[in-house]
Motif scaffolding. Sequence first.
Motif, PDB file in Angstrom:
ATOM      1  N   THR A 308       0.493  -1.488   0.114  1.00  0.00           N
ATOM      2  CA  THR A 308      -0.092  -0.145  -0.291  1.00  0.00           C
ATOM      3  C   THR A 308       0.773   1.056   0.324  1.00  0.00           C
ATOM      4  N   GLU A 309       2.347   1.611   0.385  1.00  0.00           N
ATOM      5  CA  GLU A 309       2.686   1.989   0.121  1.00  0.00           C
ATOM      6  C   GLU A 309       3.993   2.466  -1.141  1.00  0.00           C
ATOM      7  N   THR A 322       7.181  17.629   3.499  1.00  0.00           N
ATOM      8  CA  THR A 322       6.007  17.880   4.047  1.00  0.00           C
ATOM      9  C   THR A 322       5.561  18.560   4.673  1.00  0.00           C
ATOM     10  N   PRO A 323       4.688  18.944   5.750  1.00  0.00           N
ATOM     11  CA  PRO A 323       4.594  20.323   6.308  1.00  0.00           C
ATOM     12  C   PRO A 323       4.493  19.435   8.007  1.00  0.00           C
ATOM     13  N   LYS A 324       4.490  18.483   8.446  1.00  0.00           N
ATOM     14  CA  LYS A 324       4.541  18.209   9.672  1.00  0.00           C
ATOM     15  C   LYS A 324       5.876  18.081  10.085  1.00  0.00           C
ATOM     16  N   MET A 325       6.787  16.666   8.988  1.00  0.00           N
ATOM     17  CA  MET A 325       7.722  16.255   8.761  1.00  0.00           C
ATOM     18  C   MET A 325       8.835  17.783   8.872  1.00  0.00           C
ATOM     19  N   ARG A 326       8.590  18.606   8.005  1.00  0.00           N
ATOM     20  CA  ARG A 326       9.667  19.213   8.319  1.00  0.00           C
ATOM     21  C   ARG A 326       9.494  19.732   9.363  1.00  0.00           C
ATOM     22  N   LYS A 327       8.519  20.746   9.820  1.00  0.00           N
ATOM     23  CA  LYS A 327       8.012  21.305  11.179  1.00  0.00           C
ATOM     24  C   LYS A 327       8.888  20.730  12.278  1.00  0.00           C
ATOM     25  N   GLN A 328       9.162  19.486  12.217  1.00  0.00           N
ATOM     26  CA  GLN A 328       9.761  18.568  13.211  1.00  0.00           C
ATOM     27  C   GLN A 328      11.304  17.894  12.958  1.00  0.00           C
ATOM     28  N   SER A 329      11.378  18.124  11.827  1.00  0.00           N
ATOM     29  CA  SER A 329      12.928  17.863  11.240  1.00  0.00           C
ATOM     30  C   SER A 329      13.981  19.229  11.877  1.00  0.00           C
ATOM     31  N   PRO A 439      10.571   8.878  10.608  1.00  0.00           N
ATOM     32  CA  PRO A 439      10.578   6.964   9.923  1.00  0.00           C
ATOM     33  C   PRO A 439      11.447   7.217   9.740  1.00  0.00           C
ATOM     34  N   THR A 440      11.305   4.614   9.672  1.00  0.00           N
ATOM     35  CA  THR A 440      12.120   4.362   9.055  1.00  0.00           C
ATOM     36  C   THR A 440      12.664   4.326   8.019  1.00  0.00           C
ATOM     37  N   PRO A 502       7.368   5.579  13.549  1.00  0.00           N
ATOM     38  CA  PRO A 502       6.469   5.025  12.824  1.00  0.00           C
ATOM     39  C   PRO A 502       7.675   4.787  11.321  1.00  0.00           C
ATOM     40  N   ASP A 503       6.899   4.218   9.839  1.00  0.00           N
ATOM     41  CA  ASP A 503       7.919   3.691   9.262  1.00  0.00           C
ATOM     42  C   ASP A 503       8.088   3.969   8.163  1.00  0.00           C
ATOM     43  N   THR A 504       7.176   5.037   7.563  1.00  0.00           N
ATOM     44  CA  THR A 504       6.686   5.996   6.063  1.00  0.00           C
ATOM     45  C   THR A 504       6.710   7.645   6.683  1.00  0.00           C
ATOM     46  N   ILE A 505       6.510   8.203   5.847  1.00  0.00           N
ATOM     47  CA  ILE A 505       6.571   9.625   6.074  1.00  0.00           C
ATOM     48  C   ILE A 505       4.497  10.173   6.170  1.00  0.00           C
ATOM     49  N   GLU A 506       4.047   9.619   5.903  1.00  0.00           N
ATOM     50  CA  GLU A 506       2.530   9.411   5.455  1.00  0.00           C
ATOM     51  C   GLU A 506       2.372   8.391   7.122  1.00  0.00           C
ATOM     52  N   ASP A 507       3.172   8.124   7.893  1.00  0.00           N
ATOM     53  CA  ASP A 507       3.008   7.399   9.593  1.00  0.00           C
ATOM     54  C   ASP A 507       2.833   9.106   9.932  1.00  0.00           C
TER      55      ASP A 507
END
Length: 521
Positions: A308-309, A322-329, A439-440, A502-507
Motif C-alpha cells: 500500500t506504500e 511535507t508540513p509536519k515532517m518539516r516542522k519536526q525535522s 520514520p524508518t 513510524p515507518d513511513t512519512i505518511e505515518d
Amino acid sequence: MNFDEILCLVGGFGKFQKILYIWICLPQIFLAFHMLASVFTGAVPPHLCRSTWPSAGAPASPDFNFSLLSGQPELSCRDQLNHSSALGLGSGHRAGSCQGGWEYSKETFHSTIATEWDLVCGSSSLNNISSSIYMFGLLVGAVVFGSLADKYGRRPIILISLAIQAIFGVGAAFAPNFYIYILLRFVVGTSISGVIMNAFVLGTEWTGSKQRMLAGIITDYFFGIGYILLAGLAYLIRDWRKLQLAISAPGFLFIFYIWVLPKSARWLMANDRKEEAWELIRKAALVNGNPLHEDLEICQAYKSKEKTEEKRKHTVIDLVRTPKMRKQSLIVFYLWFVNVLVYYGLSLNISDFGMNIYLTQMIFGLVEMPARTITLFTLNRSRKFSQLAFLAVGGLACLLTIFIPNDLSVIRTVLAMVGKFGITASLSIIYVYSAEVFPTVIRQNGIGIGSMCARAGGVLAPIIFLLGGISKQAPMVLFGLCPLLGSALTLLLPETANKPLPDTIEDVEESDPSSDSSLFK
C-alpha cells in the motif's frame, strides 16, 4: 502489523538484543577518549619566554615557581619587562617575538601539542582551531556516513568507521608536525560520527518500543565511563603522544565485529530485502527462546502493508517536503545543535575553572552518571517534557553564572556543573527522541542531518570561547540563551513515549495531533 509488532513476537529486548548492545556499547568508551582527549593533549601549562631570563636563552631555573603564572597566561604573553620585577626576572621581549624559545612547567604535563609546537600567545588560537577542525570532521562524517548507511546498511559503515578510527588515531600519535596532526584528527572525527550514529540506530531498530529508551540510555553510560577513565589514563600518561597511542591502539581489537555484529532487519525490510530480514528475525527469535515457525500470516501482513506504500527512493529532501515532517525535522535539528554546542563548550574548557584538571575531568565525568540515570525515571512518562525540562535547567544554570562575582569561583563552578548536568541529560534524550520522531525510511538521513547540526555546534564551541576576549560573560550568555530557546521549541514536537516507531512519512503526516495535547502520557 508493523515491525514493532513483529519484534513483540521475537522479543523486544531478549538475549539477542542484549548481546547486540554489548557490541554497541564497548566502542562508546573509546569514542569518549577521542572526543575529550584534547583537554589533555592540547593543554597549555604555565610558560615563559627564555629570553626573559637574566642569561638569554638559558633554561628556566629549577627554583622558579611557575605557579606565579598559573591561571594568568596573560603574564606570559605581555611585555615581559612590565612583569620582571614581580617575577624576579630580567628584561625581555614581547612574547609574540620570543627569540629564545619557550620554557614550560612540567609539573602537570610532560608534553602536549601546545608545548611541542609552541601553540601559545600569538599562536594560541591554533589550538582552538585544531579542536574546531576535529569537530568539523564529525560534521563531515555525519553527512557522509549518514547517507552511506541508508544506502548500504548500518553494519558495514560501523565496521569501516571503527577501522578508520584505529588506523588514523594511531597515526596521529606519530604526526611529524601540527598540520599533519590536525589532518589525522579530522579523519578520526569523521569516523566518530560513523560509529555514534549507526551503532545507536542499529540498536534502536532491533529494540521494542517499551525497552527502546532504556537501551538508548545504556549506551550513554559507557560514554560516561570513558569520560571518567580518560582522567585516570591522562593522569598516568603525561606525554601526549603516548596518551594518543593508548586511546587509539585498542581500536584494532574491534576487528572481531566482522563476525558478531548483525545487520538491521528493519532496514532490510524497508529496502525490500525481505528474505535476508526474515532470516535475521528467525535467528533473533531463536536466540531469544521464541522460535518462529514459517508464519506466513505475519509475513503476508507485513507485505500487504508494504504494497500500500509508494515505492520510491527517499532522500534528505523528504525531511522537509511535507508540513509536519518539516516542522519536526527543523526543531530536532536545532536541538541537536544546541545540546552539543553547550555540552562541548563546557567539557572542553574545564581548565578555566581553576581546579586540578584531572579532578575536574573526573567530577564532570561523574556528573554524567546521575544525569543519564534521572532520564530513566522521566523518559517513560514523556519524551517531550524530559527534553524541555533538562534544556531549561542547563540553560538557566549557565545563564546564572554571569551574575556571580569572580571572587565566588566555587559557586560559578557549581552552577557550571549543574548546567553540564542538565545538558548531559538533554543530550541523552535527543538521541532517543529523534530516533522516534523520524520514520524508518528516512531515519538514518534524519539522524545524519541532526548529527551534522550537532557537529556544527561542536565546531563553534571552541570558537565561542574566543569571544571571551571581547566580553568574559559572552560565552556563558550564549550557552544559557540557546538551550532556553530549544526548550520552548520542544513544545511543538509530538509525544513519542511508548508508541510504535513510524515507518513511513505518511505515518507522521497522518498521526493524530490531539494525542500530543498532554506532556504526560
